[in-house]
Design a protein around this motif. Structure first.
Motif, short mmCIF file in Angstrom:
data_model
loop_
_atom_site.label_atom_id
_atom_site.label_comp_id
_atom_site.label_asym_id
_atom_site.label_seq_id
_atom_site.Cartn_x
_atom_site.Cartn_y
_atom_site.Cartn_z
N HIS A 1 43.56 47.60 39.30
CA HIS A 1 44.18 46.93 38.17
C HIS A 1 43.70 47.51 36.84
O HIS A 1 42.60 48.06 36.75
CB HIS A 1 43.80 45.44 38.17
N VAL B 1 43.13 45.76 33.01
CA VAL B 1 43.03 44.51 32.27
C VAL B 1 42.59 44.88 30.86
O VAL B 1 41.73 45.75 30.69
CB VAL B 1 42.00 43.55 32.91
N LEU C 1 41.08 37.89 27.87
CA LEU C 1 41.50 38.92 28.81
C LEU C 1 42.98 38.80 29.12
O LEU C 1 43.54 37.70 29.17
CB LEU C 1 40.70 38.79 30.11
N TRP D 1 45.79 40.55 31.91
CA TRP D 1 46.12 41.47 33.00
C TRP D 1 47.26 42.37 32.56
O TRP D 1 48.22 41.90 31.94
CB TRP D 1 46.50 40.68 34.25
N LEU E 1 48.95 46.49 38.13
CA LEU E 1 48.36 46.70 39.45
C LEU E 1 49.05 47.85 40.13
O LEU E 1 50.28 47.99 40.03
CB LEU E 1 48.53 45.44 40.31
N TYR F 1 40.06 47.81 30.50
CA TYR F 1 39.17 47.87 31.65
C TYR F 1 39.96 48.22 32.90
O TYR F 1 41.07 47.66 33.11
CB TYR F 1 38.52 46.51 31.91
N LEU G 1 39.66 42.85 44.98
CA LEU G 1 38.72 42.39 46.01
C LEU G 1 39.27 42.58 47.41
O LEU G 1 38.52 42.86 48.37
CB LEU G 1 38.42 40.91 45.77
N GLY H 1 49.66 43.74 46.00
CA GLY H 1 50.40 42.73 45.26
C GLY H 1 50.21 41.36 45.84
O GLY H 1 50.78 40.39 45.36
N SER H 2 49.41 41.28 46.88
CA SER H 2 49.04 39.98 47.44
C SER H 2 47.97 39.34 46.55
O SER H 2 47.37 40.02 45.71
CB SER H 2 48.50 40.17 48.85
N PRO H 3 47.73 38.05 46.71
CA PRO H 3 46.71 37.39 45.89
C PRO H 3 45.38 38.14 45.93
O PRO H 3 44.98 38.65 46.97
CB PRO H 3 46.59 36.01 46.54
N ALA I 1 41.46 39.06 43.50
CA ALA I 1 40.54 38.89 42.37
C ALA I 1 40.03 40.28 42.00
O ALA I 1 40.31 41.26 42.68
CB ALA I 1 39.41 37.95 42.74
N PHE I 2 39.28 40.33 40.91
CA PHE I 2 38.79 41.62 40.39
C PHE I 2 37.28 41.65 40.53
O PHE I 2 36.58 40.98 39.76
CB PHE I 2 39.19 41.77 38.92
N ASP I 3 36.77 42.40 41.51
CA ASP I 3 35.35 42.27 41.81
C ASP I 3 34.46 43.31 41.17
O ASP I 3 33.25 43.10 41.06
CB ASP I 3 35.11 42.19 43.33
N TRP J 1 34.28 45.98 37.73
CA TRP J 1 34.90 46.34 36.46
C TRP J 1 34.20 47.57 35.87
O TRP J 1 32.99 47.73 36.03
CB TRP J 1 34.78 45.19 35.45
#
Lengths: 112, 124
Positions: B35, B37, B45, B47, B50, B95, B100, B106-108, B110-112, B114
Protein backbone atom coordinates in the motif's frame (compact mmCIF):
# COMPACT_ATOMS: atom_id res chain seq x y z
CA UNK A 1 -15.33 7.89 1.54
CA UNK A 2 -15.66 9.97 4.72
CA UNK A 3 -13.13 9.65 7.48
CA UNK A 4 -14.02 7.77 10.64
CA UNK A 5 -14.76 9.97 13.66
CA UNK A 6 -12.33 10.07 16.59
CA UNK A 7 -12.06 12.54 19.48
CA UNK A 8 -9.39 15.12 18.78
CA UNK A 9 -7.73 14.59 22.14
CA UNK A 10 -7.80 12.49 25.28
CA UNK A 11 -5.65 12.62 28.38
CA UNK A 12 -4.88 10.58 31.44
CA UNK A 13 -2.44 10.28 34.29
CA UNK A 14 0.24 7.59 34.54
CA UNK A 15 -1.25 4.30 35.65
CA UNK A 16 -4.77 5.20 34.58
CA UNK A 17 -6.74 3.72 31.69
CA UNK A 18 -8.12 5.61 28.71
CA UNK A 19 -10.35 4.67 25.81
CA UNK A 20 -10.35 6.18 22.33
CA UNK A 21 -13.48 5.74 20.24
CA UNK A 22 -13.76 5.42 16.48
CA UNK A 23 -17.19 5.87 14.94
CA UNK A 24 -18.12 4.82 11.45
CA UNK A 25 -21.03 3.36 9.56
CA UNK A 26 -22.39 -0.02 8.61
CA UNK A 27 -20.31 0.24 5.43
CA UNK A 28 -17.02 0.33 7.28
CA UNK A 29 -16.59 -0.24 11.04
CA UNK A 30 -20.01 -1.82 11.51
CA UNK A 31 -19.65 -4.13 8.54
CA UNK A 32 -16.03 -5.14 8.94
CA UNK A 33 -13.99 -7.13 11.41
CA UNK A 34 -10.90 -5.49 9.92
CA UNK A 35 -10.54 -2.49 12.18
CA UNK A 36 -6.96 -1.63 13.06
CA UNK A 37 -5.24 0.94 15.27
CA UNK A 38 -1.95 2.77 14.75
CA UNK A 39 0.31 4.73 17.09
CA UNK A 40 2.36 7.60 15.70
CA UNK A 41 4.96 9.55 17.62
CA UNK A 42 5.94 13.00 16.27
CA UNK A 43 8.08 12.75 13.16
CA UNK A 44 7.86 8.97 13.08
CA UNK A 45 6.06 6.42 10.94
CA UNK A 46 2.84 4.87 12.24
CA UNK A 47 3.05 1.57 14.12
CA UNK A 48 0.40 -1.15 14.05
CA UNK A 49 -1.00 -1.71 17.55
CA UNK A 50 -4.24 -3.64 16.97
CA UNK A 51 -5.60 -5.50 13.94
CA UNK A 52 -8.87 -7.33 13.24
CA UNK A 53 -10.58 -5.33 16.01
CA UNK A 54 -8.82 -6.93 18.96
CA UNK A 55 -5.64 -8.76 17.92
CA UNK A 56 -2.22 -7.54 19.04
CA UNK A 57 0.85 -8.00 16.82
CA UNK A 58 3.83 -9.68 18.37
CA UNK A 59 5.76 -7.22 20.52
CA UNK A 60 2.87 -4.89 21.32
CA UNK A 61 2.19 -4.55 25.04
CA UNK A 62 -0.91 -6.27 26.43
CA UNK A 63 -1.81 -2.91 27.94
CA UNK A 64 -3.32 -2.16 24.54
CA UNK A 65 -6.67 -3.74 23.71
CA UNK A 66 -9.36 -3.25 21.10
CA UNK A 67 -13.08 -3.89 20.84
CA UNK A 68 -16.08 -3.07 18.69
CA UNK A 69 -19.79 -2.56 19.24
CA UNK A 70 -22.01 -1.79 16.30
CA UNK A 71 -20.51 1.03 14.25
CA UNK A 72 -18.02 2.08 16.93
CA UNK A 73 -14.61 0.60 17.63
CA UNK A 74 -12.53 1.39 20.69
CA UNK A 75 -8.89 1.29 21.74
CA UNK A 76 -8.18 0.99 25.45
CA UNK A 77 -4.78 1.64 26.97
CA UNK A 78 -4.40 0.52 30.56
CA UNK A 79 -1.61 1.41 32.97
CA UNK A 80 -0.75 4.58 31.05
CA UNK A 81 2.94 5.29 30.63
CA UNK A 82 4.72 8.42 29.47
CA UNK A 83 5.81 6.73 26.24
CA UNK A 84 2.17 6.14 25.29
CA UNK A 85 1.84 9.86 24.55
CA UNK A 86 1.31 9.94 20.78
CA UNK A 87 -1.31 10.26 18.06
CA UNK A 88 -3.59 7.27 17.51
CA UNK A 89 -5.46 6.47 14.31
CA UNK A 90 -8.15 3.91 13.67
CA UNK A 91 -8.64 2.34 10.26
CA UNK A 92 -11.33 0.20 8.71
CA UNK A 93 -11.53 -1.83 5.55
CA UNK A 94 -14.57 -1.09 3.45
CA UNK A 95 -15.78 -2.74 0.28
CA UNK A 96 -18.77 -0.50 -0.36
CA UNK A 97 -17.68 -0.04 -3.99
CA UNK A 98 -14.13 -1.22 -4.54
CA UNK A 99 -11.75 -2.25 -1.77
CA UNK A 100 -10.86 0.79 0.25
CA UNK A 101 -9.34 1.61 3.62
CA UNK A 102 -10.57 4.62 5.60
CA UNK A 103 -8.76 6.24 8.54
CA UNK A 104 -10.06 8.20 11.47
CA UNK A 105 -8.95 11.79 11.90
CA UNK A 106 -6.60 10.86 14.74
CA UNK A 107 -6.58 11.36 18.51
CA UNK A 108 -3.80 13.07 20.43
CA UNK A 109 -3.15 11.24 23.71
CA UNK A 110 -1.56 13.34 26.42
CA UNK A 111 -0.13 11.65 29.51
CA UNK A 112 -0.41 14.22 32.28
CA UNK B 1 15.26 -7.13 9.63
CA UNK B 2 12.01 -6.26 7.86
CA UNK B 3 12.44 -2.85 6.30
CA UNK B 4 10.84 -0.49 3.81
CA UNK B 5 12.77 2.50 2.48
CA UNK B 6 11.04 5.14 0.38
CA UNK B 7 12.76 7.54 -2.00
CA UNK B 8 11.94 9.95 -4.80
CA UNK B 9 10.20 12.74 -2.95
CA UNK B 10 10.92 16.40 -3.55
CA UNK B 11 9.50 19.72 -4.65
CA UNK B 12 7.53 19.74 -7.89
CA UNK B 13 5.37 22.29 -9.68
CA UNK B 14 1.61 21.80 -10.02
CA UNK B 15 0.73 19.72 -13.06
CA UNK B 16 4.10 17.96 -13.15
CA UNK B 17 4.94 14.33 -12.37
CA UNK B 18 6.99 12.45 -9.80
CA UNK B 19 7.76 8.78 -9.19
CA UNK B 20 8.24 7.38 -5.71
CA UNK B 21 10.03 4.12 -4.95
CA UNK B 22 9.94 1.83 -1.94
CA UNK B 23 12.69 -0.76 -1.48
CA UNK B 24 11.71 -3.78 0.61
CA UNK B 25 13.94 -6.17 2.51
CA UNK B 26 13.72 -8.82 5.21
CA UNK B 27 10.55 -10.53 3.97
CA UNK B 28 9.25 -12.30 0.86
CA UNK B 29 8.08 -9.21 -0.99
CA UNK B 30 6.31 -11.14 -3.76
CA UNK B 31 3.79 -12.70 -1.35
CA UNK B 32 2.27 -9.56 0.16
CA UNK B 33 0.01 -6.79 -1.05
CA UNK B 34 1.57 -3.37 -0.73
CA UNK B 35 0.00 0.00 0.00
CA UNK B 36 0.78 3.69 -0.23
CA UNK B 37 -0.55 5.92 2.58
CA UNK B 38 -0.01 9.68 2.79
CA UNK B 39 -0.14 12.33 5.48
CA UNK B 40 -0.47 16.03 4.68
CA UNK B 41 1.45 18.37 7.00
CA UNK B 42 -0.24 18.48 10.40
CA UNK B 43 -3.07 16.26 9.17
CA UNK B 44 -4.18 12.63 9.50
CA UNK B 45 -3.45 9.55 7.48
CA UNK B 46 -5.05 8.88 4.10
CA UNK B 47 -4.92 5.57 2.25
CA UNK B 48 -3.82 6.11 -1.36
CA UNK B 49 -3.47 2.82 -3.21
CA UNK B 50 -3.02 -0.96 -3.01
CA UNK B 51 -1.35 -3.38 -5.37
CA UNK B 52 -1.85 -7.11 -4.96
CA UNK B 53 1.05 -9.44 -4.25
CA UNK B 54 1.40 -10.35 -7.92
CA UNK B 55 0.50 -6.96 -9.40
CA UNK B 56 -2.72 -8.23 -10.97
CA UNK B 57 -5.06 -6.04 -8.92
CA UNK B 58 -4.77 -2.33 -8.17
CA UNK B 59 -7.11 -0.09 -6.19
CA UNK B 60 -7.02 3.66 -5.61
CA UNK B 61 -8.57 6.30 -3.41
CA UNK B 62 -11.01 8.51 -5.30
CA UNK B 63 -8.74 11.51 -4.65
CA UNK B 64 -5.94 10.08 -6.82
CA UNK B 65 -7.79 7.83 -9.26
CA UNK B 66 -6.79 8.53 -12.85
CA UNK B 67 -3.68 10.51 -11.80
CA UNK B 68 -1.61 8.04 -9.75
CA UNK B 69 -0.44 4.57 -10.77
CA UNK B 70 0.85 1.96 -8.35
CA UNK B 71 3.17 -0.76 -9.63
CA UNK B 72 5.75 -3.24 -8.38
CA UNK B 73 8.77 -5.17 -9.57
CA UNK B 74 8.98 -8.37 -7.56
CA UNK B 75 12.37 -9.22 -9.08
CA UNK B 76 13.74 -6.03 -7.53
CA UNK B 77 11.66 -6.09 -4.31
CA UNK B 78 10.50 -2.59 -5.13
CA UNK B 79 7.17 -0.77 -5.04
CA UNK B 80 6.44 2.35 -7.07
CA UNK B 81 3.97 5.20 -7.18
CA UNK B 82 3.81 7.23 -10.39
CA UNK B 83 2.14 10.55 -9.63
CA UNK B 84 0.94 12.65 -12.56
CA UNK B 85 -0.97 15.95 -12.77
CA UNK B 86 0.12 16.81 -9.25
CA UNK B 87 -1.89 19.31 -7.24
CA UNK B 88 -1.11 21.40 -4.16
CA UNK B 89 -3.38 19.10 -2.14
CA UNK B 90 -1.10 16.15 -2.93
CA UNK B 91 1.56 17.73 -0.69
CA UNK B 92 2.24 15.12 1.99
CA UNK B 93 4.60 12.58 3.44
CA UNK B 94 4.10 9.39 1.44
CA UNK B 95 4.55 6.09 3.27
CA UNK B 96 4.73 2.65 1.74
CA UNK B 97 3.23 -0.02 3.95
CA UNK B 98 3.21 -3.81 3.84
CA UNK B 99 -0.11 -5.59 4.02
CA UNK B 100 -0.49 -7.96 6.94
CA UNK B 101 -2.33 -10.63 4.96
CA UNK B 102 -0.39 -13.20 2.96
CA UNK B 103 -1.25 -13.01 -0.76
CA UNK B 104 -3.26 -9.85 -0.21
CA UNK B 105 -5.26 -8.88 -3.29
CA UNK B 106 -7.83 -6.40 -2.05
CA UNK B 107 -9.19 -8.53 0.75
CA UNK B 108 -9.47 -7.02 4.23
CA UNK B 109 -6.06 -6.14 5.56
CA UNK B 110 -4.00 -4.03 7.95
CA UNK B 111 -0.64 -2.32 7.51
CA UNK B 112 1.99 -4.02 9.64
CA UNK B 113 5.27 -2.56 8.40
CA UNK B 114 5.79 1.08 7.39
CA UNK B 115 8.64 2.91 5.77
CA UNK B 116 10.01 6.16 7.16
CA UNK B 117 8.20 8.20 4.51
CA UNK B 118 9.25 10.57 1.74
CA UNK B 119 8.04 14.17 1.51
CA UNK B 120 6.36 15.43 -1.64
CA UNK B 121 5.75 19.17 -1.94
CA UNK B 122 3.69 20.50 -4.83
CA UNK B 123 4.27 24.21 -5.17
CA UNK B 124 5.01 26.78 -7.82
Amino acid sequence: QSALTQPASVSGSPGQSITISCSGTSSDVGGSNYVSWYQQHPGKAPKLMIYEVSHRPSGVSNRFSGSKSGNTASLTISGLQAEDEADYYCNSYTSSSTPNWVFGGGTKLTVL
Amino acid sequence: QVQLVESGGGVVQPGRSLRLSCAASGFTFSTYGMHWVRQAPGKGLEWVALISYDGSAKYYADSVKGRFTISRDNSKNTLYLQMNSLRAEDTAVYYCAKGLTLYGSGSPDAFDIWGQGTMVTVSS
